[in-house]
Design a protein around this motif. Structure first.
Motif, PDB file in Angstrom:
ATOM      1  N   GLU A 102       0.791  -1.214   0.097  1.00 45.29           N
ATOM      2  CA  GLU A 102      -0.105   0.093  -0.026  1.00 45.29           C
ATOM      3  C   GLU A 102       0.959   1.288   0.042  1.00 45.29           C
ATOM      4  O   GLU A 102       0.477   2.188  -0.681  1.00 45.29           O
ATOM      5  N   GLN A 103       2.025   1.207   0.675  1.00 48.97           N
ATOM      6  CA  GLN A 103       2.791   2.585   0.873  1.00 48.97           C
ATOM      7  C   GLN A 103       3.485   2.781  -0.369  1.00 48.97           C
ATOM      8  O   GLN A 103       3.641   3.706  -0.834  1.00 48.97           O
ATOM      9  N   VAL A 104       3.882   1.582  -1.139  1.00 51.45           N
ATOM     10  CA  VAL A 104       4.739   1.939  -2.173  1.00 51.45           C
ATOM     11  C   VAL A 104       3.811   2.348  -3.533  1.00 51.45           C
ATOM     12  O   VAL A 104       4.259   3.236  -4.320  1.00 51.45           O
ATOM     13  N   GLU A 105       2.512   1.587  -3.349  1.00 53.61           N
ATOM     14  CA  GLU A 105       1.647   2.241  -4.491  1.00 53.61           C
ATOM     15  C   GLU A 105       1.358   3.642  -4.148  1.00 53.61           C
ATOM     16  O   GLU A 105       1.097   4.426  -5.290  1.00 53.61           O
ATOM     17  N   GLN A 106       1.274   4.004  -3.000  1.00 54.21           N
ATOM     18  CA  GLN A 106       0.935   5.569  -2.702  1.00 54.21           C
ATOM     19  C   GLN A 106       2.027   6.387  -3.219  1.00 54.21           C
ATOM     20  O   GLN A 106       1.674   7.576  -3.723  1.00 54.21           O
ATOM     21  N   LEU A 107       3.375   5.920  -2.940  1.00 53.88           N
ATOM     22  CA  LEU A 107       4.267   6.623  -3.268  1.00 53.88           C
ATOM     23  C   LEU A 107       4.545   6.853  -4.817  1.00 53.88           C
ATOM     24  O   LEU A 107       4.560   7.943  -5.363  1.00 53.88           O
ATOM     25  N   ILE A 108       4.205   5.804  -5.751  1.00 52.16           N
ATOM     26  CA  ILE A 108       4.180   5.976  -6.947  1.00 52.16           C
ATOM     27  C   ILE A 108       3.116   6.778  -7.622  1.00 52.16           C
ATOM     28  O   ILE A 108       3.207   7.614  -8.569  1.00 52.16           O
ATOM     29  N   GLY A 109       1.921   6.404  -6.907  1.00 53.93           N
ATOM     30  CA  GLY A 109       0.694   7.283  -7.166  1.00 53.93           C
ATOM     31  C   GLY A 109       1.092   8.905  -7.012  1.00 53.93           C
ATOM     32  O   GLY A 109       0.787   9.551  -7.981  1.00 53.93           O
ATOM     33  N   ASP A 110       1.731   9.400  -5.773  1.00 53.89           N
ATOM     34  CA  ASP A 110       1.947  10.534  -5.634  1.00 53.89           C
ATOM     35  C   ASP A 110       2.862  11.233  -6.911  1.00 53.89           C
ATOM     36  O   ASP A 110       3.045  12.294  -7.201  1.00 53.89           O
ATOM     37  N   ALA A 111       3.969  10.389  -7.037  1.00 56.07           N
ATOM     38  CA  ALA A 111       4.961  10.745  -8.004  1.00 56.07           C
ATOM     39  C   ALA A 111       4.354  10.922  -9.346  1.00 56.07           C
ATOM     40  O   ALA A 111       4.836  11.909 -10.297  1.00 56.07           O
ATOM     41  N   LEU A 112       3.475  10.281  -9.662  1.00 56.86           N
ATOM     42  CA  LEU A 112       2.740  10.317 -11.055  1.00 56.86           C
ATOM     43  C   LEU A 112       1.916  11.502 -10.977  1.00 56.86           C
ATOM     44  O   LEU A 112       1.822  12.117 -11.890  1.00 56.86           O
ATOM     45  N   SER A 113       1.357  11.976  -9.930  1.00 62.53           N
ATOM     46  CA  SER A 113       0.538  13.027  -9.698  1.00 62.53           C
ATOM     47  C   SER A 113       1.330  14.373  -9.921  1.00 62.53           C
ATOM     48  O   SER A 113       0.894  15.303 -10.561  1.00 62.53           O
ATOM     49  N   ASP A 114       2.661  14.264  -9.331  1.00 63.02           N
ATOM     50  CA  ASP A 114       3.541  15.476  -9.496  1.00 63.02           C
ATOM     51  C   ASP A 114       3.786  15.576 -11.072  1.00 63.02           C
ATOM     52  O   ASP A 114       4.123  16.670 -11.380  1.00 63.02           O
ATOM     53  N   ALA A 115       4.411  14.363 -11.291  1.00 63.26           N
ATOM     54  CA  ALA A 115       4.794  14.494 -12.950  1.00 63.26           C
ATOM     55  C   ALA A 115       3.687  14.997 -13.848  1.00 63.26           C
ATOM     56  O   ALA A 115       4.216  15.851 -14.785  1.00 63.26           O
ATOM     57  N   VAL A 116       2.362  14.796 -13.733  1.00 67.58           N
ATOM     58  CA  VAL A 116       1.276  15.185 -14.643  1.00 67.58           C
ATOM     59  C   VAL A 116       1.199  16.561 -14.516  1.00 67.58           C
ATOM     60  O   VAL A 116       0.821  17.316 -15.523  1.00 67.58           O
ATOM     61  N   ALA A 117       1.588  17.145 -13.184  1.00 66.06           N
ATOM     62  CA  ALA A 117       1.300  18.609 -12.865  1.00 66.06           C
ATOM     63  C   ALA A 117       2.330  19.587 -13.853  1.00 66.06           C
ATOM     64  O   ALA A 117       2.198  20.805 -13.857  1.00 66.06           O
ATOM     65  N   ARG A 118       3.396  18.918 -14.198  1.00 66.43           N
ATOM     66  CA  ARG A 118       4.476  19.588 -14.822  1.00 66.43           C
ATOM     67  C   ARG A 118       4.473  19.661 -16.458  1.00 66.43           C
ATOM     68  O   ARG A 118       3.640  18.591 -16.955  1.00 66.43           O
ATOM     69  N   ASP A 119       5.012  20.651 -17.167  1.00 62.37           N
ATOM     70  CA  ASP A 119       4.843  20.339 -18.438  1.00 62.37           C
ATOM     71  C   ASP A 119       5.819  19.177 -18.899  1.00 62.37           C
ATOM     72  O   ASP A 119       5.351  18.886 -20.204  1.00 62.37           O
ATOM     73  N   LYS A 343       0.387  -0.731 -12.549  1.00 63.65           N
ATOM     74  CA  LYS A 343      -1.028  -0.428 -11.833  1.00 63.65           C
ATOM     75  C   LYS A 343      -1.459   1.125 -11.902  1.00 63.65           C
ATOM     76  O   LYS A 343      -2.528   1.636 -12.344  1.00 63.65           O
ATOM     77  N   LYS A 344      -0.549   1.817 -11.280  1.00 62.24           N
ATOM     78  CA  LYS A 344      -0.942   3.406 -11.228  1.00 62.24           C
ATOM     79  C   LYS A 344      -0.749   4.272 -12.717  1.00 62.24           C
ATOM     80  O   LYS A 344      -1.551   4.947 -12.845  1.00 62.24           O
ATOM     81  N   LEU A 345      -0.036   3.503 -13.639  1.00 64.26           N
ATOM     82  CA  LEU A 345       0.301   4.235 -14.940  1.00 64.26           C
ATOM     83  C   LEU A 345      -1.266   3.771 -15.493  1.00 64.26           C
ATOM     84  O   LEU A 345      -1.677   4.670 -16.036  1.00 64.26           O
ATOM     85  N   SER A 346      -1.750   2.572 -15.492  1.00 65.28           N
ATOM     86  CA  SER A 346      -2.929   2.364 -16.327  1.00 65.28           C
ATOM     87  C   SER A 346      -4.128   2.907 -15.389  1.00 65.28           C
ATOM     88  O   SER A 346      -5.168   3.169 -16.239  1.00 65.28           O
ATOM     89  N   GLU A 347      -4.037   3.323 -14.357  1.00 66.24           N
ATOM     90  CA  GLU A 347      -5.166   3.902 -13.605  1.00 66.24           C
ATOM     91  C   GLU A 347      -4.891   5.315 -13.925  1.00 66.24           C
ATOM     92  O   GLU A 347      -6.238   5.990 -13.906  1.00 66.24           O
ATOM     93  N   HIS A 348      -3.864   6.075 -13.960  1.00 71.64           N
ATOM     94  CA  HIS A 348      -3.859   7.519 -14.143  1.00 71.64           C
ATOM     95  C   HIS A 348      -3.442   8.304 -15.338  1.00 71.64           C
ATOM     96  O   HIS A 348      -3.551   9.391 -15.652  1.00 71.64           O
ATOM     97  N   ILE A 349      -2.636   7.538 -16.300  1.00 66.27           N
ATOM     98  CA  ILE A 349      -2.118   8.195 -17.315  1.00 66.27           C
ATOM     99  C   ILE A 349      -2.649   7.864 -18.616  1.00 66.27           C
ATOM    100  O   ILE A 349      -2.968   6.601 -18.924  1.00 66.27           O
ATOM    101  N   GLY A 350      -2.970   8.862 -19.592  1.00 68.12           N
ATOM    102  CA  GLY A 350      -3.655   8.469 -20.457  1.00 68.12           C
ATOM    103  C   GLY A 350      -2.869   8.512 -22.070  1.00 68.12           C
ATOM    104  O   GLY A 350      -2.981   7.775 -23.024  1.00 68.12           O
ATOM    105  N   SER A 351      -1.549   9.304 -21.656  1.00 68.21           N
ATOM    106  CA  SER A 351      -0.895   9.277 -22.912  1.00 68.21           C
ATOM    107  C   SER A 351       0.491   9.861 -22.534  1.00 68.21           C
ATOM    108  O   SER A 351       0.768  10.418 -21.417  1.00 68.21           O
TER     109      SER A 351
END
Length: 387
Positions: A102-119, A343-351
């Motif tokens: 659970e902790q590692v999934e949360q870590l990666i989910g947060d990292a992806l959210s941060d990355a998406v917010a950047r150009d 898992k997190k890429l498939s849930e949150h990333i479209g392209s």
């Protein structure tokens, strides 16, 4: 710019088919590389003929110039190896616990959210390296702030091309943590080592450092390369991410396939205690050989269309994590990171848009092999903005 630059070439294909062994010069030493899956697997399991009891020389290139202690348990053979491994295995198996997943999934989910917010984001140092370091902090049960120190060491604790450090920061850090653990023990990895026993005695400081040295060095650039390779792949095969989204049960199989195709560690060394012959090639006693994981994992006699990425490949007897008694201690942890990423890429990333990249090429006398990236700049788009 083509994201198909991800596709790893197989520089060992011809030699694997014709000879099975490829002699290559490494630091002035001719080391025969064993190439075929069956031969690599057999050698990995035969520690009497192909010994790991060779401090500083199990990695290729050798590491005598960048560290001062034998790495444990990897640079030993049974039965000592077995005893050493039992000391630290419980910590590495923490990666199988639900709370850590659970902790590692949360870590990666947060990292992806941060990355998406950047150009855009540079994946190697600004995404993969922080994930690897912060996930390791979870595994070792140390405060998350420790990971920020590890991130500053760069992508390889001994040979980072940008930091230029030669392991000195790692050595001093380990000593400080062991000193702290001896005075104020807690539930972390360093404290476990200060309280462990081996053959009825406490571990020596060199033994403690040998365990921690491998822990920080062994799974660092390999995990970083795997994360980066996965992102690069999906930048030109986003439909494969859709297939994972529609069928998430293939995530474990897909994770194994990515590790096979990327094979982040090209090979590892062994010493032959006695005169040995491999596929007609003679190796004198005390000379080294190479177990070439990268070649074995593309052996066309074992893997159908080995250069094709098949996320549902079964069976998949890859040996990217090694084989036999020296099977990678960190494999459960690496698998957790890779599966959580998928898992997190498939849930949150479209392209994923590829902006720029610089490949890392291993250039040796007899081969050149793409081994990850020096940098990979992408734009990650969320599913919401991609529809």
């Amino acid at each position: 710019m083509s994201a198909d630059a991800f596709c790893p070439h197989d520089p060992f294909k011809q030699a694997r088919k014709s000879e099975g062994v490829l002699p290559n010069d490494f630091d002035g030493e001719t080391i025969p590389m064993i190439l075929r899956h069956k031969d690599v697997r057999a050698a990995a399991k035969d520690w009497r003929t192909f010994s790991s009891d060779d401090p500083f020389h199990v990695p290729i290139p050798q590491e005598e110039d960048v560290r001062s202690v034998r790495q444990l348990p990897i640079e030993t053979d049974p039965p000592i190896h077995t005893e050493y491994r039992k000391i630290v295995e419980p910590f590495f198996r923490r990666a199988l616990k639900p709370e850590m997943i659970e902790q590692v999934e949360q870590l990666i989910g947060d990292a992806l959210s941060d990355a998406v917010a950047r150009d855009s984001i540079e994946i190697v140092r600004d995404f993969a390296l922080p994930i690897q370091s912060r996930a390791l902090a979870i595994l070792l049960n140390v405060p998350p702030t420790e990971a920020e120190c590890w991130i500053r060491w760069g992508i390889h604790v001994f040979r980072d091309p940008k930091t230029g450090e030669k392991g000195s920061q790692l050595d001093s850090y380990i000593q400080q943590q062991l000193d702290r653990a001896e005075k104020e023990p807690s539930e972390d990895f360093f404290s476990a080592l200060t309280q462990a026993t081996f053959q009825g005695r406490s571990l020596t400081r060199d033994e403690m450092e040998g365990f921690t040295n491998l822990t920080f060095a062994g799974g660092r650039d390999t995990v970083i390369n795997t994360i980066t390779g996965i992102i690069a792949y999906f930048s030109s095969h986003i439909q494969k991410l859709d297939s994972i989204r529609k069928e998430p049960k293939i995530i474990p199989t897909a994770a194994e396939e990515f590790v096979r195709v990327i094979t982040p560690l090209t090979h590892i060394g062994r010493k032959c205690p006695v005169d040995t012959e491999i596929e007609g090639y003679s190796v004198a006693s005390n000379e080294r050989i190479s177990l070439c994981w990268a070649s074995a994992n593309f052996d066309e006699t074992v893997f159908d269309s080995p250069e094709e990425v098949r996320l549902d490949r079964r069976p998949n007897p890859h040996i990217a994590y090694g084989a036999g008694t020296h099977m990678c201690l960190g494999a459960p942890h690496a698998r957790l990171i890779i599966r959580s990423l998928l898992k997190k890429l498939s849930e949150h990333i479209g392209s994923i848009e590829l902006i720029d990249f610089d490949e890392n090429i291993e250039r040796e006398a007899q081969y050149q092999r793409k081994a990850g990236y020096q940098s990979l700049v992408v734009r990650l788009n969320s599913r919401a903005t991609s529809h």
